[in-house]
Scaffold this motif. Structure first.
Motif, PDB file in Angstrom:
ATOM      1  N   LYS A  13       2.145   9.532   5.207  1.00  0.00           N
ATOM      2  CA  LYS A  13       2.003   9.790   6.734  1.00  0.00           C
ATOM      3  C   LYS A  13       2.112  11.105   7.285  1.00  0.00           C
ATOM      4  O   LYS A  13       3.212  11.400   7.986  1.00  0.00           O
ATOM      5  N   ARG A  33      -7.850   2.527   1.590  1.00  0.00           N
ATOM      6  CA  ARG A  33      -6.535   2.638   0.790  1.00  0.00           C
ATOM      7  C   ARG A  33      -6.588   4.188   0.227  1.00  0.00           C
ATOM      8  O   ARG A  33      -5.720   4.615   0.160  1.00  0.00           O
ATOM      9  N   ARG A  84      -4.660   5.207  10.327  1.00  0.00           N
ATOM     10  CA  ARG A  84      -3.729   5.018   9.221  1.00  0.00           C
ATOM     11  C   ARG A  84      -2.458   4.328   9.348  1.00  0.00           C
ATOM     12  O   ARG A  84      -2.169   3.382   8.287  1.00  0.00           O
ATOM     13  N   ASP A  85      -1.694   4.777  10.129  1.00  0.00           N
ATOM     14  CA  ASP A  85      -0.251   4.295   9.973  1.00  0.00           C
ATOM     15  C   ASP A  85       0.075   2.837  10.399  1.00  0.00           C
ATOM     16  O   ASP A  85       0.787   2.204   9.526  1.00  0.00           O
ATOM     17  N   VAL A 145       1.047   4.958   1.429  1.00  0.00           N
ATOM     18  CA  VAL A 145       0.562   5.757   2.396  1.00  0.00           C
ATOM     19  C   VAL A 145       0.997   6.955   2.511  1.00  0.00           C
ATOM     20  O   VAL A 145       2.395   6.951   2.817  1.00  0.00           O
ATOM     21  N   ARG A 150       0.888  -1.182  -0.201  1.00  0.00           N
ATOM     22  CA  ARG A 150       0.016  -0.014  -0.023  1.00  0.00           C
ATOM     23  C   ARG A 150       0.988   1.091  -0.065  1.00  0.00           C
ATOM     24  O   ARG A 150       1.997   1.280   0.532  1.00  0.00           O
ATOM     25  N   ASP A 168      -5.811   6.104   2.759  1.00  0.00           N
ATOM     26  CA  ASP A 168      -4.250   6.057   2.968  1.00  0.00           C
ATOM     27  C   ASP A 168      -3.477   7.082   2.276  1.00  0.00           C
ATOM     28  O   ASP A 168      -2.429   7.738   2.541  1.00  0.00           O
ATOM     29  N   GLU A 169      -3.650   6.784   0.699  1.00  0.00           N
ATOM     30  CA  GLU A 169      -3.117   7.458   0.047  1.00  0.00           C
ATOM     31  C   GLU A 169      -3.061   9.150   0.011  1.00  0.00           C
ATOM     32  O   GLU A 169      -2.446   9.779  -0.381  1.00  0.00           O
TER      33      GLU A 169
END
Ligand code: ATP
Length: 666
Positions: free
Chosen positions: A558, A610, A644-645, A556, A554, A613-614
């Motif tokens: 952060k 997802r 999220r992390d 992500v 994925r 996350d992006e």
């Protein structure tokens, strides 16, 4: 710094920025415009958050800083006083072959053998010079030269024979030359315009074929108007190590550096004449100096105090590059923090604390410029850490004395280790400037006082009272120091000696009466560079199980929750179950007045996670059947809070949600 090499991480980041709506190329549908960038929906939110955090930290959370919002176009006199009209220039070099321009200090160093040509000779003229032709060709050992003049050799065969022998070419070489000649110049044009003198040089990297250098030289001389087949022989070859004088793209020697003013010029009003020239501001700082007196007179501030401003700045950068890092239109966040000159601090407090003695970073009356400068460096680093840039990603670079502007006493650049930064010998990224924190003495206000004729000094009661109590020796010492500092400024800026001495003496007399021109500490940051740093720092690829428990990669982002464009995603488990949707909309409306919420009911829940996350959304709230109490009353009105992390999930009461999230995003 070098032109960006292919950098796979940057390529991924640039592509994500476009795909997810952080940053787009400006005017993309028309092929783009170099050095200009637009922020998409997520980028606009990210930028707004960053600017707001800066503004809050620098002004609202402090008693000693006020804000300003000035115009982009100001009187051109401002830019004369600041020195920008005369000296805001980069040294620029140009490739004589492609006309591409580079900032002289940013050309990537090259090593190799440089071939220096002084002239080119057209073929039929070369006929007359066949002896030289062959002699030079033999000397340089370059068959290419002989290819060009081959027909002439045929025309004068008898003489040529001995020359060929002298040149040491074998029959095989000659056959090869003939063959190459026919292939290279099938339509040989023998018009003659003679010898053309103009220097041109090309660098060949080790292992590279010299043929490319001849090709470039031929292109160059033909561009100057030469026709037909050219005879080229380098006048000399030179071994070159780490030189910035050659175009990294084609090896061609660049022109001598010349200054190029970076200000965008325009005209105010309908007449395009020199009298109406104006400039788009190249920095926001000057408006602060120009409005210093108005701010002082209209707000309850006393030195030490600061004026902060966020706004657009424009620089016609010679080589915009590294995505948004060096743009032609960008935003700055600048603070001018005005302080008393050290002589005034000493008169009032008896001494000026040295940086090595600093026991606290809480401002003290004994602080001179050095302590204030140190304080602002620390404050600014704290700010960056507070929005998610770890200390290890930052570098505190103290400019060397020879790098400082003539009026600056010290400048610290805060660098971020961008993926495109150069690496040191240990392989560590060295970093690029995010912000500069300069101790600028009283240069800026003094310049505006001289150019505008309006006084920029302040009157300080405390100083006046303290001065009266000093003994004569101390008065003399402080006056002398102040006189010398003022004299240095005046003479450096071109005021003639006698006049400068007279003015400096008046300034020193003014100090004794409580008057001085404030000194300034300037933390000056770029919004766009910070956004790019935050994006680079946030980008991660990791492994996470999909809905069926299978691991997948994925992407992500952060972001620190403070800067994240969307703070929380609100997701009903299913969109076709009205009670779920109703509950989810209620949660959205509960949170929305307090933070940026994204409501998403499209697709499988894993896909929705997802997507968030992006986008860098730190929290997602899922409303499911438990929320409706279908599994029992104890879970009714609870939701899944997903982080999220690490993808972990908690069960949280809806009534606890707002305070819990607020605590995490502030
Ligand atoms: P550089 O040496 O990188 O050109 P600078 O020292 O000229 O930068 P300053 O004049 O000190 O930069 O400007 C303050 C800040 O403004 C910089 O630290 C940077 O964050 C930002 N900035 C300056 N020029 C640009 C640009 N062309 N594009 C984006 N941001 C910029």
């Amino acid at each position: 710094m070098a032109e960006p090499k292919e950098n796979p991480l940057m390529e991924k980041i640039v592509s994500l920025c476009k795909r997810r709506g952080f940053i787009y190329q400006s005017s993309e549908i028309y092929g783009g415009i170099n050095g200009f960038w637009d922020y998409g929906p997520l980028g606009a939110e990210l930028k707004r958050n960053v600017k707001e955090l800066w503004w809050n930290t620098m002004t609202r959370q402090r008693d000693d800083v006020v804000g300003l919002e000035a115009t982009i176009i100001m009187s051109p006199e401002i830019w004369k006083a600041s020195g920008h009209v005369d000296t805001f220039a980069d040294m620029m070099v140009e490739c004589p072959l492609t006309n591409k321009r580079f900032r002289a200090d940013q050309v990537e160093p090259q090593s190799g053998t440089a071939l220096f040509f002084e002239s080119a000779l057209e073929v039929s003229a070369a006929l007359k010079n066949i002896k030289e032709t062959l002699a030079i060709a033999a000397e340089s050992g370059r068959q290419e030269n002989i290819v060009a003049s081959w027909p002439n050799i045929h025309a004068d065969e008898a003489k040529a024979k001995s020359l060929i022998e002298k040149s040491g070419l074998s029959n095989h070489d000659i056959e090869e030359i003939e063959d190459r000649y026919r292939r290279t110049y099938p339509e040989h044009d023998s018009r003659s315009r003679g010898n053309f003198s103009r220097s041109f040089a090309v660098l060949i990297k080790s292992g590279e074929n010299s043929g490319s250098a001849y090709k470039r030289a031929e292109e160059f001389y033909k561009k100057q108007g030469l026709l037909g087949v050219l005879f080229l022989a380098p006048a000399r070859t030179v071994e070159v190590i780490n030189s910035r004088e050659f175009n990294p793209e084609n090896g061609v020697k660049l022109t001598e550096p010349r200054p190029f003013n970076l200000m965008f010029k325009t005209y105010v009003g309908p007449v395009e004449s020199e009298d109406n020239v104006a400039y788009l501001r190249p920095e926001t700082a000057q408006a602060i100096f120009a409005q210093f007196k108005n701010v002082l007179d209209s707000s309850r501030v006393k030195v030490p105090f600061g004026i902060a401003q966020i706004g657009k700045a424009f620089r016609n950068e010679v080589t915009p590059r590294n995505f948004t890092f060096r743009s032609r239109e960008f935003e700055q966040m600048e603070l001018e923090f005005f302080i008393k000159p050290d002589e005034a601090v000493e008169a009032i407090s008896g001494s000026v604390v040295s940086v090595s003695q600093l026991s606290t970073l809480n401002p003290q009356p004994t602080w001179g410029w050095e302590a204030w400068h140190k304080y602002w460096v620390e404050e600014r680093i704290k700010f960056y850490e507070g929005i998610g840039l770890p200390r290890t990603t930052l570098v505190e670079y103290w400019q060397k004395p020879e790098e400082l502007a003539h009026y600056a006493r010290a400048t610290v650049d805060i660098l971020f280790r961008f993926p495109f930064s150069k690496r040191d010998e240990k392989g560590e990224l060295m970093g690029e400037e995010l912000e500069g924190i300069a101790a600028r003495s009283d240069f800026d206000l003094s310049q505006h006082e001289r150019f505008s004729g309006k006084p920029m000094g302040v009157f300080d009661d405390e100083l006046r009272a303290a001065w009266a109590k000093l003994d004569e020796a101390k008065k003399a010492e402080l006056s002398k120091r102040y006189f010398e500092a003022r004299l240095k400024y005046l003479t450096k800026t071109g005021v003639e000696q006698a006049k400068a001495e007279k003015e400096a003496k008046e300034d020193a007399e003014g100090l004794a009466k409580g008057q001085y021109i404030p000194h300034v500490i300037e933390p000056s940051a770029g919004v766009d560079r910070l956004i790019l740093a935050l994006i680079c720092n946030a980008y991660y690829e990791d492994q996470m199980p999909d809905e069926k428990g299978k691991m997948e990669t994925r992407v992500v982002m952060k972001f620190h929750p403070r800067v994240a464009p969307i703070k929380v995603g609100v997701l009903p488990l299913l969109k076709n179950k009205p009670p779920l949707v109703e509950k989810a909309l209620a949660v959205r409306d509960l949170l929305r007045p307090h933070m940026n919420v994204f409501y998403d009911d499209a697709g499988a829940i894993g896909r929705r996670y997802r997507r968030q996350d992006e986008a860098g959304t730190p929290f997602c709230v899922t409303i499911d059947f438990d929320t409706l109490g279908e599994k029992g009353p104890e879970l009714q009105d609870t939701v899944t809070l997903r982080y999220r992390d690490d993808g972990k999930q908690d069960r949280v009461k809806i009534s606890d949600l707002l305070p819990l999230l607020l605590e995490k995003i502030r």
